[in-house]
Design a protein around this motif. Structure first.
Motif, PDB file in Angstrom:
ATOM      1  N   GLY A 280       0.817  -1.199   0.000  1.00 62.76           N
ATOM      2  CA  GLY A 280       0.000   0.000   0.000  1.00 62.76           C
ATOM      3  C   GLY A 280       0.853   1.253   0.000  1.00 62.76           C
ATOM      4  N   ALA A 281       1.843   1.320   0.893  1.00 59.28           N
ATOM      5  CA  ALA A 281       2.732   2.477   0.944  1.00 59.28           C
ATOM      6  C   ALA A 281       3.532   2.610  -0.346  1.00 59.28           C
ATOM      7  N   LEU A 282       3.940   1.475  -0.938  1.00 58.02           N
ATOM      8  CA  LEU A 282       4.650   1.497  -2.215  1.00 58.02           C
ATOM      9  C   LEU A 282       3.786   2.131  -3.298  1.00 58.02           C
ATOM     10  N   SER A 283       2.507   1.787  -3.321  1.00 59.50           N
ATOM     11  CA  SER A 283       1.584   2.341  -4.312  1.00 59.50           C
ATOM     12  C   SER A 283       1.405   3.845  -4.127  1.00 59.50           C
ATOM     13  N   TYR A 284       1.202   4.278  -2.894  1.00 59.81           N
ATOM     14  CA  TYR A 284       1.022   5.710  -2.621  1.00 59.81           C
ATOM     15  C   TYR A 284       2.279   6.502  -2.989  1.00 59.81           C
ATOM     16  N   THR A 285       3.439   5.953  -2.673  1.00 61.32           N
ATOM     17  CA  THR A 285       4.693   6.642  -2.987  1.00 61.32           C
ATOM     18  C   THR A 285       4.879   6.781  -4.494  1.00 61.32           C
ATOM     19  N   ASP A 286       4.541   5.725  -5.232  1.00 61.42           N
ATOM     20  CA  ASP A 286       4.649   5.777  -6.681  1.00 61.42           C
ATOM     21  C   ASP A 286       3.716   6.828  -7.268  1.00 61.42           C
ATOM     22  N   GLU A 287       2.516   6.955  -6.702  1.00 62.53           N
ATOM     23  CA  GLU A 287       1.580   7.974  -7.177  1.00 62.53           C
ATOM     24  C   GLU A 287       2.128   9.377  -6.940  1.00 62.53           C
ATOM     25  N   LEU A 288       2.828   9.587  -5.833  1.00 59.54           N
ATOM     26  CA  LEU A 288       3.415  10.898  -5.559  1.00 59.54           C
ATOM     27  C   LEU A 288       4.488  11.252  -6.593  1.00 59.54           C
ATOM     28  N   VAL A 289       5.311  10.275  -6.956  1.00 58.39           N
ATOM     29  CA  VAL A 289       6.340  10.526  -7.963  1.00 58.39           C
ATOM     30  C   VAL A 289       5.698  10.855  -9.303  1.00 58.39           C
ATOM     31  N   ASP A 290       4.608  10.169  -9.641  1.00 61.14           N
ATOM     32  CA  ASP A 290       3.877  10.484 -10.875  1.00 61.14           C
ATOM     33  C   ASP A 290       3.317  11.904 -10.832  1.00 61.14           C
ATOM     34  N   ALA A 291       2.780  12.286  -9.681  1.00 63.52           N
ATOM     35  CA  ALA A 291       2.235  13.640  -9.541  1.00 63.52           C
ATOM     36  C   ALA A 291       3.336  14.688  -9.680  1.00 63.52           C
ATOM     37  N   LEU A 292       4.530  14.379  -9.176  1.00 63.21           N
ATOM     38  CA  LEU A 292       5.655  15.290  -9.327  1.00 63.21           C
ATOM     39  C   LEU A 292       6.076  15.386 -10.794  1.00 63.21           C
ATOM     40  N   ALA A 293       6.108  14.259 -11.482  1.00 64.61           N
ATOM     41  CA  ALA A 293       6.516  14.247 -12.890  1.00 64.61           C
ATOM     42  C   ALA A 293       5.545  15.019 -13.769  1.00 64.61           C
ATOM     43  N   SER A 294       4.264  14.982 -13.435  1.00 61.03           N
ATOM     44  CA  SER A 294       3.246  15.694 -14.224  1.00 61.03           C
ATOM     45  C   SER A 294       3.008  17.115 -13.727  1.00 61.03           C
ATOM     46  N   SER A 295       3.820  17.562 -12.772  1.00 56.67           N
ATOM     47  CA  SER A 295       3.742  18.922 -12.211  1.00 56.67           C
ATOM     48  C   SER A 295       2.437  19.198 -11.473  1.00 56.67           C
ATOM     49  N   LYS A 296       1.745  18.147 -11.039  1.00 55.79           N
ATOM     50  CA  LYS A 296       0.541  18.333 -10.237  1.00 55.79           C
ATOM     51  C   LYS A 296       0.879  18.709  -8.800  1.00 55.79           C
ATOM     52  N   LEU A 297       2.059  18.280  -8.349  1.00 57.52           N
ATOM     53  CA  LEU A 297       2.534  18.615  -7.009  1.00 57.52           C
ATOM     54  C   LEU A 297       3.945  19.157  -7.103  1.00 57.52           C
ATOM     55  N   THR A 298       4.279  20.048  -6.191  1.00 56.79           N
ATOM     56  CA  THR A 298       5.641  20.554  -6.125  1.00 56.79           C
ATOM     57  C   THR A 298       6.500  19.607  -5.297  1.00 56.79           C
ATOM     58  N   LEU A 299       7.807  19.839  -5.337  1.00 53.63           N
ATOM     59  CA  LEU A 299       8.721  18.999  -4.573  1.00 53.63           C
ATOM     60  C   LEU A 299       8.456  19.127  -3.074  1.00 53.63           C
ATOM     61  N   GLN A 300       8.097  20.328  -2.629  1.00 50.69           N
ATOM     62  CA  GLN A 300       7.785  20.531  -1.213  1.00 50.69           C
ATOM     63  C   GLN A 300       6.537  19.751  -0.798  1.00 50.69           C
ATOM     64  N   ASP A 301       5.513  19.755  -1.688  1.00 46.19           N
ATOM     65  CA  ASP A 301       4.284  19.009  -1.393  1.00 46.19           C
ATOM     66  C   ASP A 301       4.557  17.506  -1.298  1.00 46.19           C
ATOM     67  N   VAL A 302       5.347  17.010  -2.237  1.00 48.93           N
ATOM     68  CA  VAL A 302       5.665  15.581  -2.249  1.00 48.93           C
ATOM     69  C   VAL A 302       6.452  15.202  -1.003  1.00 48.93           C
ATOM     70  N   ASN A 303       7.378  16.047  -0.593  1.00 45.32           N
ATOM     71  CA  ASN A 303       8.148  15.789   0.620  1.00 45.32           C
ATOM     72  C   ASN A 303       7.240  15.662   1.842  1.00 45.32           C
ATOM     73  N   GLN A 304       6.285  16.559   1.960  1.00 46.95           N
ATOM     74  CA  GLN A 304       5.352  16.519   3.092  1.00 46.95           C
ATOM     75  C   GLN A 304       4.512  15.249   3.071  1.00 46.95           C
ATOM     76  N   ARG A 305       4.055  14.870   1.888  1.00 44.59           N
ATOM     77  CA  ARG A 305       3.204  13.673   1.801  1.00 44.59           C
ATOM     78  C   ARG A 305       4.006  12.388   2.019  1.00 44.59           C
ATOM     79  N   LEU A 306       5.277  12.405   1.662  1.00 43.78           N
ATOM     80  CA  LEU A 306       6.121  11.252   1.983  1.00 43.78           C
ATOM     81  C   LEU A 306       6.210  11.059   3.492  1.00 43.78           C
ATOM     82  N   ASP A 307       6.339  12.163   4.219  1.00 42.50           N
ATOM     83  CA  ASP A 307       6.360  12.066   5.686  1.00 42.50           C
ATOM     84  C   ASP A 307       5.053  11.493   6.218  1.00 42.50           C
TER      85      ASP A 307
END
Length: 408
Positions: free
Chosen positions: A81-108
């Motif tokens: 489950g965590a692997l899936s969520y983390t992969d979705e965050l990287v996809d969101a970063l690649a598509s510019s839907k989230l910033t690097l700061q947002d992704v960092n917070q969600r990883l935490d």
């Protein structure tokens, strides 16, 4: 690239690598994924991943600014489950839907998230896994019942290990010892119709490192020699600890309770193997903390693995049947990767569990030490070796026939 931007990007990659390692990602997949992320962030990266040490070397292309990070870690545990969520965050970063700061917070937030399944659900999953394995081994209904009961008791020790570091260090031999003692007592005083070694193996099946052995061999096949060797040796030592605990438990049980009466109950019907696959894969959804949206995909993976291996075994023999099963699961996982844009391992791992001969390795060790077979099988050692090789080859061929779009 300014210094602040490089620092932010390198911290993100190090955090991402540590989290994916914690979630049980194999070295060859993790290194390839981190290379993709580094390229996405427009920085250079070189990575050396092992089960216990992570090495990151990051730099800005064309500049002398280079950063090296080495971290001592413990081997990760599967968290799909965590692997899936983390992969979705990287996809969101690649598509510019989230910033690097947002992704960092969600990883935490992902790292701090509790188990999505309650302890009662995990308790039931442990029991179901033990009973399903006994059923898959064509044991008797007596064996299935007591394997389920002992598996539930094993989970109580898992809970204890979460609160006690001393218990955590000796968890594997301890659960094998307790399972063997209790199985011997049951055979002597309550139900003489059980196959004690098979019941013990079923009760501790969640700990049998068949998957780790297969992943280690896959890493060796991918020329990740350090990580593959370390993973294989860790799995072998875990197998030794489990077997010694079980061997000692049976010996102590015979001293305390007397000799086990040699009685054998009839096996479960052949059709129950399909039911066992369904129960086993369903329990693995909880044990591996997979998301419910992927549960049905994982269940289908188990059925594909079992059906394809039976088909292959009928025409090509048992070992090459495992190759057919692994090839089918690999294709299915890569198809899932393309359709759902999610890591193939989320569904392929459940099919691998159905296929991997970790239990055969344990049985071979038992036959070598005690001279007795848990179940009657000819050329057990040769079969186990060939099945491992067939599994690795099956997944390699599947990746060539239908390459995945993601490294994970």
């Amino acid at each position: 690239m300014d210094s602040a931007s490089f620092i932010e990007k390198r911290r993100f990659i190090v955090k991402l690598g540590k989290m994916l390692h914690k979630f049980g990602t194999p070295a060859y997949r993790l290194e390839a994924h981190l290379q993709e992320v580094a390229k996405l962030l427009k920085i250079g990266g070189s990575f050396a991943i092992t089960p216990t040490v992570l090495t990151f070397v990051l730099w800005v292309p064309g500049e002398e600014n280079e950063y090296t990070h080495i971290s001592r870690v413990t081997p990760g545990e599967l968290d799909l489950g965590a692997l899936s969520y983390t992969d979705e965050l990287v996809d969101a970063l690649a598509s510019s839907k989230l910033t690097l700061q947002d992704v960092n917070q969600r990883l935490d937030q992902i790292a701090a998230a509790p188990n999505p399944y309650s302890r009662w659900a995990t308790f039931a999953a442990f029991g179901a896994a033990g009973g399903a394995f006994a059923m898959l081994m064509r044991a008797s209904w007596h064996d299935v019942f007591w394997a389920t009961v002992l598996s539930l008791i094993v989970y109580l020790f898992v809970l204890w290990s979460m609160k006690s570091r001393r218990v955590a260090h000796m968890l594997e031999p301890l659960v094998a010892l307790v399972s063997a003692l209790m199985a011997t007592a049951v055979a002597v005083y309550i139900d003489p119709m059980i196959n004690v070694p098979l019941v013990v193996l079923s009760a501790i099946i969640v700990f049998i490192p068949g998957l780790a052995l297969t992943l280690g061999l896959a890493e060796l096949a991918a020329r990740h020699l350090v990580s593959g060797t370390a993973r294989v040796m860790d799995a072998v030592m875990l197998l030794f600890k489990l077997y010694f605990g079980a061997f000692l438990g049976v010996a102590l049980g015979q001293v305390l309770f007397g000799q086990i009466p040699p009685q054998i109950a009839p096996s479960v019907p052949e059709w129950t193997s399909w039911l066992a696959v369904a129960i086993l894969c369903g329990s693995l959804v909880v044990v591996f903390k997979a998301r419910l949206r992927h549960a049905l995909w994982g269940l289908v993976s188990g059925f594909i693995a079992y059906a394809a291996s039976l088909f292959g075994a009928y025409y090509l023999g048992l070992a090459l049947g495992a190759f057919v099963g692994a090839f089918a699961v690999g294709l299915y996982g890569n198809l899932f990767n393309r359709l759902m844009n999610a890591p193939a391992s989320i569904v392929s791992l459940q099919g691998m569990i159905v296929l991997v001969p970790g239990s055969k390795t344990y049985m071979g060790l038992n036959a070598f030490v005690s001279g007795q077979q848990i179940v009657s099988t000819e050329q057990l050692g040769q079969q186990t070796f060939l099945i491992f090789m067939s599994l690795v080859a099956g997944f390699i061929f599947a990746n060539v026939a239908l390459p995945p779009r993601k490294a994970l």
